[in-house]
Design an enzyme around this catalytic site. Sequence first.
Site, PDB file in Angstrom:
ATOM      1  N   TYR A   1      26.686  -0.432  40.822  1.00 49.01           N
ATOM      2  CA  TYR A   1      27.793  -0.709  39.949  1.00 49.01           C
ATOM      3  C   TYR A   1      28.907  -0.355  40.876  1.00 49.01           C
ATOM      4  O   TYR A   1      29.860  -1.250  41.169  1.00 49.01           O
ATOM      5  CB  TYR A   1      27.930   0.558  39.124  1.00 49.01           C
TER       6      TYR A   1
ATOM      7  N   SER B   1      38.984  -0.410  37.178  1.00 46.75           N
ATOM      8  CA  SER B   1      37.795  -0.583  38.408  1.00 46.75           C
ATOM      9  C   SER B   1      37.958   0.538  37.826  1.00 46.75           C
ATOM     10  O   SER B   1      37.169   1.383  36.769  1.00 46.75           O
ATOM     11  CB  SER B   1      38.112  -0.426  39.801  1.00 46.75           C
TER      12      SER B   1
ATOM     13  N   ASP C   1      31.053 -11.206  23.661  1.00 45.38           N
ATOM     14  CA  ASP C   1      30.509 -11.231  25.307  1.00 45.38           C
ATOM     15  C   ASP C   1      31.486 -11.430  26.501  1.00 45.38           C
ATOM     16  O   ASP C   1      30.757 -12.823  26.382  1.00 45.38           O
ATOM     17  CB  ASP C   1      28.729 -11.232  25.270  1.00 45.38           C
TER      18      ASP C   1
ATOM     19  N   ASN D   1      38.539  -4.276  30.548  1.00 43.58           N
ATOM     20  CA  ASN D   1      37.821  -2.941  30.439  1.00 43.58           C
ATOM     21  C   ASN D   1      36.462  -2.859  30.267  1.00 43.58           C
ATOM     22  O   ASN D   1      36.163  -2.134  30.729  1.00 43.58           O
ATOM     23  CB  ASN D   1      38.796  -2.858  29.467  1.00 43.58           C
TER      24      ASN D   1
ATOM     25  N   THR E   1      34.236   9.914  27.669  1.00 43.91           N
ATOM     26  CA  THR E   1      33.859   8.668  27.317  1.00 43.91           C
ATOM     27  C   THR E   1      31.800   8.505  27.041  1.00 43.91           C
ATOM     28  O   THR E   1      31.277   8.885  27.833  1.00 43.91           O
ATOM     29  CB  THR E   1      34.099   7.361  27.769  1.00 43.91           C
TER      30      THR E   1
ATOM     31  N   LYS F   1      32.321  -2.648  41.687  1.00 45.16           N
ATOM     32  CA  LYS F   1      33.278  -2.254  41.371  1.00 45.16           C
ATOM     33  C   LYS F   1      34.374  -2.754  42.847  1.00 45.16           C
ATOM     34  O   LYS F   1      35.673  -2.601  42.595  1.00 45.16           O
ATOM     35  CB  LYS F   1      33.764  -0.980  40.940  1.00 45.16           C
TER      36      LYS F   1
END
Length: 283
Positions: free
Chosen positions: A150, A136, A58, A85, A185, A154
């Site tokens: 978020y 990113s 983690d 990732n 995804t 990034k």
Amino acid sequence: MAQQVWFITGASSGFGTEIALKALQTGAKVVGTVRSRQRASDAVEKIENAGGECVELDVADAPSCSRVFKQVESKHGGVDVLVNNAGMSWRGPIEDFSDEEAKDQFEVNFHGPLRLIRASLPGFRARQHGTIVNLSSSAGLDARPSVGLYAASKFALEGLTESLAAELSPHNINVLLVEPGAFRTKFLGAGKVPAALNADQYPIAKTFMENFDKADGRQPGDPVKAAARIVEAVTGEGMAGGLRGKVLRMPLGPDCVRRLEGKIEVLGRDLEKARGVAMSTDL
């Protein structure tokens, strides 16, 4: 060329799984991390059946990052490629987020990569060789409503990566910043919302959140092709091979290209409008 060792976080699905499988096809040794082998059993089976290895990690657990990375280095005699990732997204109006929710966003998307970068650098510098790939997003340069946290995480990762690339340039260590657009995804479906969500007070944010929900499962990007381009840019072979060591940023997806072009246009327009004011402030 010696067999490369790849360390890939967030290998439980999406880009992480596909990058691991593509890297294995090049003959590399691959160690993918998952938070739980049991919950990620499908990805673990795919990667290990293809000859890779999966370990639990983690990235929000600070002590584990250094410990697990060093274990992999010791087992395989070093790591050649680190792929940061693992990531997640909180969605909602900025006003609604608690401090803990904001910290959670940065723990995974910023502090996790930072910890693993720190763990990797002594070995990379000692060998004067290595590659760091930071995943990113198009949101890392172009923030939209409802994804402020978020995007902030990034943006932070992008700033860190720019500085890192400059610091590592004398050490023959490549740094690549990948900026994917919308790829099919599980990422959108795994998004979190704040406990105090009250999106009705911000109609723009609410609309974007609804659009994200509608887009889930309909994203135009192919994660298999994206993984191939990333691996090519690392190995220097294939369609994206010519980018190795030549670019810091690699946008992926026509939608990402359009967003970055729009951002460049906005930046240029702001610069020209404010140029006179900016030039008036020296002593």
